[in-house]
Motif scaffolding. Structure first.
Motif, mmCIF file in Angstrom:
data_model
loop_
_atom_site.group_PDB
_atom_site.id
_atom_site.type_symbol
_atom_site.label_atom_id
_atom_site.label_comp_id
_atom_site.label_asym_id
_atom_site.label_seq_id
_atom_site.Cartn_x
_atom_site.Cartn_y
_atom_site.Cartn_z
ATOM 1 N N VAL A 61 42.629 -19.590 47.800
ATOM 2 C CA VAL A 61 43.670 -18.774 48.432
ATOM 3 C C VAL A 61 44.994 -19.044 47.709
ATOM 4 O O VAL A 61 45.297 -20.188 47.381
ATOM 5 C CB VAL A 61 43.826 -19.124 49.928
ATOM 6 C CG1 VAL A 61 44.992 -18.364 50.542
ATOM 7 C CG2 VAL A 61 42.547 -18.812 50.692
ATOM 8 N N MET A 64 51.738 -16.166 48.759
ATOM 9 C CA MET A 64 52.718 -15.248 48.178
ATOM 10 C C MET A 64 53.913 -15.171 49.133
ATOM 11 O O MET A 64 53.765 -14.826 50.295
ATOM 12 C CB MET A 64 52.099 -13.866 48.000
ATOM 13 C CG MET A 64 53.108 -12.804 47.596
ATOM 14 S SD MET A 64 52.306 -11.248 47.120
ATOM 15 C CE MET A 64 51.723 -10.683 48.704
ATOM 16 N N VAL A 66 57.189 -13.359 50.166
ATOM 17 C CA VAL A 66 57.919 -12.099 49.957
ATOM 18 C C VAL A 66 59.338 -12.224 50.518
ATOM 19 O O VAL A 66 59.562 -12.849 51.536
ATOM 20 C CB VAL A 66 57.217 -10.893 50.608
ATOM 21 C CG1 VAL A 66 55.819 -10.735 50.070
ATOM 22 C CG2 VAL A 66 57.216 -11.009 52.112
ATOM 23 N N VAL A 77 58.646 -4.149 46.442
ATOM 24 C CA VAL A 77 58.021 -5.387 46.903
ATOM 25 C C VAL A 77 56.574 -5.124 47.317
ATOM 26 O O VAL A 77 55.665 -5.876 46.981
ATOM 27 C CB VAL A 77 58.802 -5.992 48.078
ATOM 28 C CG1 VAL A 77 58.022 -7.136 48.702
ATOM 29 C CG2 VAL A 77 60.161 -6.477 47.612
ATOM 30 N N MET A 78 56.381 -4.050 48.022
ATOM 31 C CA MET A 78 55.051 -3.716 48.515
ATOM 32 C C MET A 78 54.092 -3.450 47.362
ATOM 33 O O MET A 78 52.958 -3.935 47.371
ATOM 34 C CB MET A 78 55.158 -2.472 49.396
ATOM 35 C CG MET A 78 53.937 -2.224 50.192
ATOM 36 S SD MET A 78 53.670 -3.548 51.391
ATOM 37 C CE MET A 78 53.169 -2.576 52.805
ATOM 38 N N ALA A 81 53.203 -6.653 45.919
ATOM 39 C CA ALA A 81 52.293 -7.410 46.777
ATOM 40 C C ALA A 81 50.872 -6.873 46.648
ATOM 41 O O ALA A 81 49.907 -7.649 46.530
ATOM 42 C CB ALA A 81 52.761 -7.339 48.229
ATOM 43 N N VAL A 82 50.744 -5.570 46.660
ATOM 44 C CA VAL A 82 49.413 -4.972 46.550
ATOM 45 C C VAL A 82 48.777 -5.342 45.223
ATOM 46 O O VAL A 82 47.587 -5.675 45.150
ATOM 47 C CB VAL A 82 49.505 -3.444 46.711
ATOM 48 C CG1 VAL A 82 48.204 -2.784 46.300
ATOM 49 C CG2 VAL A 82 49.860 -3.084 48.137
ATOM 50 N N VAL A 85 47.517 -8.902 45.416
ATOM 51 C CA VAL A 85 46.289 -9.024 46.199
ATOM 52 C C VAL A 85 45.100 -8.495 45.408
ATOM 53 O O VAL A 85 44.049 -9.141 45.321
ATOM 54 C CB VAL A 85 46.414 -8.272 47.538
ATOM 55 C CG1 VAL A 85 45.073 -8.252 48.255
ATOM 56 C CG2 VAL A 85 47.484 -8.912 48.409
ATOM 57 N N ASP A 94 41.962 -15.039 47.676
ATOM 58 C CA ASP A 94 42.659 -14.271 48.700
ATOM 59 C C ASP A 94 44.138 -14.640 48.693
ATOM 60 O O ASP A 94 44.541 -15.598 48.015
ATOM 61 C CB ASP A 94 42.026 -14.533 50.068
ATOM 62 C CG ASP A 94 40.832 -13.648 50.311
ATOM 63 O OD1 ASP A 94 41.037 -12.438 50.516
ATOM 64 O OD2 ASP A 94 39.694 -14.151 50.273
ATOM 65 N N VAL A 95 44.904 -13.894 49.458
ATOM 66 C CA VAL A 95 46.353 -14.087 49.423
ATOM 67 C C VAL A 95 46.901 -14.308 50.828
ATOM 68 O O VAL A 95 46.671 -13.512 51.735
ATOM 69 C CB VAL A 95 47.052 -12.871 48.786
ATOM 70 C CG1 VAL A 95 48.562 -13.021 48.867
ATOM 71 C CG2 VAL A 95 46.610 -12.716 47.337
ATOM 72 N N LEU A 96 47.611 -15.388 50.970
ATOM 73 C CA LEU A 96 48.259 -15.713 52.226
ATOM 74 C C LEU A 96 49.699 -15.233 52.141
ATOM 75 O O LEU A 96 50.394 -15.511 51.161
ATOM 76 C CB LEU A 96 48.233 -17.223 52.438
ATOM 77 C CG LEU A 96 48.415 -17.685 53.866
ATOM 78 C CD1 LEU A 96 47.112 -17.497 54.622
ATOM 79 C CD2 LEU A 96 48.828 -19.144 53.913
ATOM 80 N N LEU A 97 50.145 -14.549 53.170
ATOM 81 C CA LEU A 97 51.485 -13.963 53.137
ATOM 82 C C LEU A 97 52.483 -14.873 53.841
ATOM 83 O O LEU A 97 52.332 -15.203 55.011
ATOM 84 C CB LEU A 97 51.435 -12.609 53.844
ATOM 85 C CG LEU A 97 52.691 -11.764 53.803
ATOM 86 C CD1 LEU A 97 53.088 -11.451 52.379
ATOM 87 C CD2 LEU A 97 52.479 -10.487 54.596
ATOM 88 N N THR A 99 56.697 -15.372 54.645
ATOM 89 C CA THR A 99 58.004 -14.728 54.557
ATOM 90 C C THR A 99 59.004 -15.738 54.015
ATOM 91 O O THR A 99 58.842 -16.945 54.167
ATOM 92 C CB THR A 99 58.487 -14.258 55.927
ATOM 93 O OG1 THR A 99 58.649 -15.391 56.768
ATOM 94 C CG2 THR A 99 57.508 -13.306 56.555
ATOM 95 N N GLU A 102 60.420 -18.572 56.126
ATOM 96 C CA GLU A 102 59.761 -19.853 56.336
ATOM 97 C C GLU A 102 60.317 -20.917 55.415
ATOM 98 O O GLU A 102 60.198 -22.108 55.679
ATOM 99 C CB GLU A 102 58.256 -19.695 56.095
ATOM 100 C CG GLU A 102 57.536 -19.219 57.308
ATOM 101 C CD GLU A 102 56.378 -20.151 57.592
ATOM 102 O OE1 GLU A 102 56.622 -21.314 57.936
ATOM 103 O OE2 GLU A 102 55.236 -19.683 57.436
ATOM 104 N N VAL A 110 51.876 -25.083 53.401
ATOM 105 C CA VAL A 110 50.632 -24.507 52.882
ATOM 106 C C VAL A 110 50.113 -25.261 51.670
ATOM 107 O O VAL A 110 48.914 -25.313 51.426
ATOM 108 C CB VAL A 110 50.787 -23.000 52.548
ATOM 109 C CG1 VAL A 110 51.077 -22.221 53.821
ATOM 110 C CG2 VAL A 110 51.843 -22.753 51.498
#
Lengths: 335, 335
Positions: A61, A64, A66, A77-78, A81-82, A85, A94-97, A99, A102, A110
DNA sequence: GCGTGACGTCGAAGCGCTTCGACGGGGGAA
DNA sequence: TTCCCCCGTCGAAGCGCTTCGACGTCACGC
């Protein structure tokens, strides 16, 4: 839940053989492999992610982060991100989102809990508070954007200097000799990131190299400021026929302003901008532009990370070549 | 890596005591807890996510599937995503990002490998191919949007019927008696989701209830179609003073069209729309509108999921009350 | 013909955590 | 005072997987 021992029993082999058949880390005979694969399919076996992560010390994993702050272009940004992924999936990750909210704690969490194997951090600022942490973390990371001191980090971004140059070269190729750069608000040049300066450097250097007359004007992101700067530009450089704009927010006001000043685009004035294609295409006059290649940035960022994950050395800095899309706002000089 | 046994040794207790001090699943004396916490802080202990997931059979990760298809409003999706992540964090969960492109296989993968504990699926279509899978999966899920048959699922969305009603009530309150609805392209009413119909139902029902004269007009998302529908509306209902618009793409063209037809907004004609606030605010005439409460949808979706995760029953359908923001486009009837 | 690898497979050990059953000690009820 | 139960803690047993060392077999070279 069907587990690896179920598969092993069903296929008449040992669990380790199933594991090796799956990972390919040791040779397995074709027949055995086939038998194992058949059992897997028949039983619908899926390895348990947690168990795998525990035993192999890899979660597969990526994290990422954003950005959230005002002024970022959400669709860009979207897209990014896509692309991250999608590319990560091609590498079985896989990708953990996360913000940006955080902050450092999120990154540390993480990473330290081994929830993720590696991190992608977007919207990196010149003196980003996360930099020391990212350097210290035991997991690899890739930054989108360049901090003041990228030592010990892996960064990627559009080559903004080359973008500035490319705009100038495009205008020069169309015969323009007197050009101006309308930039971002003054504060952007001191705070945040360095990309705005880089555009100016590229612009100025290319103009000098090509023997063009040029000026640079930072500009607030308001329509009023746009009008003012347009007027000033024409006053200071009456022979102006080309403009580079690095300020998405006032692209449209600037076009209006120039037209109100009696300049037709592109007949009297050629315009080229640094902005998302989406914006450039939907303006009243489609504008020749260089966009941040978000798709490519995302892909490359993941590739860099994957290399780092299997200990292949990667360049510390990756600068993506700008690509200019010619649209209706630029034309050969007529006068 | 510092592990639970290190903490246990340092605090002079057994690993299980550390675990219980952390989880609170068994009573631990205040002193012991304090000692354990001090050791944790001193050693910088972080429980290994994979080990935890394996032993507890919970990953503390949610999957979120974001839509990609054309026609979705990217900033709205992003707002929603951020709200999901933020809320999930408040419940000590992380969020795995899946693209719609991954489809059913992606959902099955993250669920079957126990990578995630639960799933949030956005942009659910009337006959979404993922529905049977979501019903069959052993992990709870929440859908954003309502399919044709929500049986056995948990869905949440704006109450579009109430939104239609609210628009009408707002106009009625301002004295308007003859109103029209300009809707989405015809195909939206047959394919995809049911929200467009719901708006019409609410609109029609409220108009009838309040004794208003009303018509409904689907409309293609092109400026030309906007002009046509504006003209037709005025021809068919010459006394028209209020319009509800459910078609973001042509909001601006419609405003232009009405003004070209000689109607001032809001003096001669009041407009209210279903669209993102961001759009409503930036139009030449700020438009009174109802937005999808993306922040709230995200929050609630996570809350629903959390309830399901600890076996608290939740309503199968959650309809969020629409909130109308009055702006410059609506005013009391003057004629 | 025998040593020597390489190949293909197995068994067992552990990854770091949670959780279950057990147990000693202390307080309340009888 | 005795019994019981609850509180607080411990030890051990896994959770499902990967990986390491070992082992038998076969083919090849000398």
């Amino acid at each position: 839940m069907v587990k690896i021992t179920d598969v092993a029993r069903h296929a008449g082999v040992s669990p380790s053989t199933v594991s090796y058949a799956l990972s390919g880390k040791r040779p397995i005979s074709a027949e055995t492999r086939a038998r194992v694969e058949a059992s897997i399919r028949e039983l619908g076996y899926r390895p348990h992610a947690g168990a795998r992560a525990l035993a192999s010390n890899k979660s597969n994993v990526l994290a990422m982060v954003v950005p959230l702050r005002a002024g970022i272009n959400v669709p860009v940004v979207m897209q990014f991100a896509v692309s991250v992924v999608t590319t990560a999936r091609e590498h079985d990750h896989d990708v953990l989102l996360l913000t940006q909210e955080e902050g450092e704690e999120g990154l540390r969490r993480v990473a330290d809990t081994a929830l993720v194997d590696a991190l992608i951090v977007m919207d990196v600022q010149l003196h980003d508070p996360r930099l020391p942490l990212l350097r210290a973390l035991d997991r690899p990371s890739v930054l989108i954007g360049f901090p003041a001191d990228p030592a010990g980090l892996t960064c990627i971004d559009l080559d903004f200097k080359a973008a500035g140059e490319l705009c100038v070269e495009h205008l020069a190729g169309l015969g323009h000799r007197v050009i101006g750069l309308i930039g971002s608000p003054p504060e952007v040049y001191v705070r945040q990131t360095a990309f705005a300066q880089r555009v100016v450097q590229g612009f100025t250097a290319a103009a000098a190299r090509l023997g063009m007359s040029s000026t640079v004007h930072p500009c607030e992101a308001t329509p009023a400021a746009a009008r003012t700067v347009a007027e000033r530009l024409l006053r200071e450089q009456p022979a102006l026929t080309g403009v580079v704009i690095h300020n998405e927010a006032i692209l449209e006001p600037l076009i209006d302003a120039f037209e109100h000043l009696g300049l037709r685009i592109p007949t009297d004035l050629s315009l080229t901008a640094l902005c998302p294609d989406e914006l450039a295409e939907t303006l009243p006059v489609p504008v020749t532009s260089i966009a941040i290649p978000s798709r490519e940035v995302g892909e490359q960022a993941v590739h860099l990370l994957m290399s780092k994950l299997d200990n292949t050395p990667v360049p510390s800095a990756t600068l993506l070549r700008p690509r200019l899309t010619a649209r209706a706002s630029t034309a050969p000089r007529t006068m």
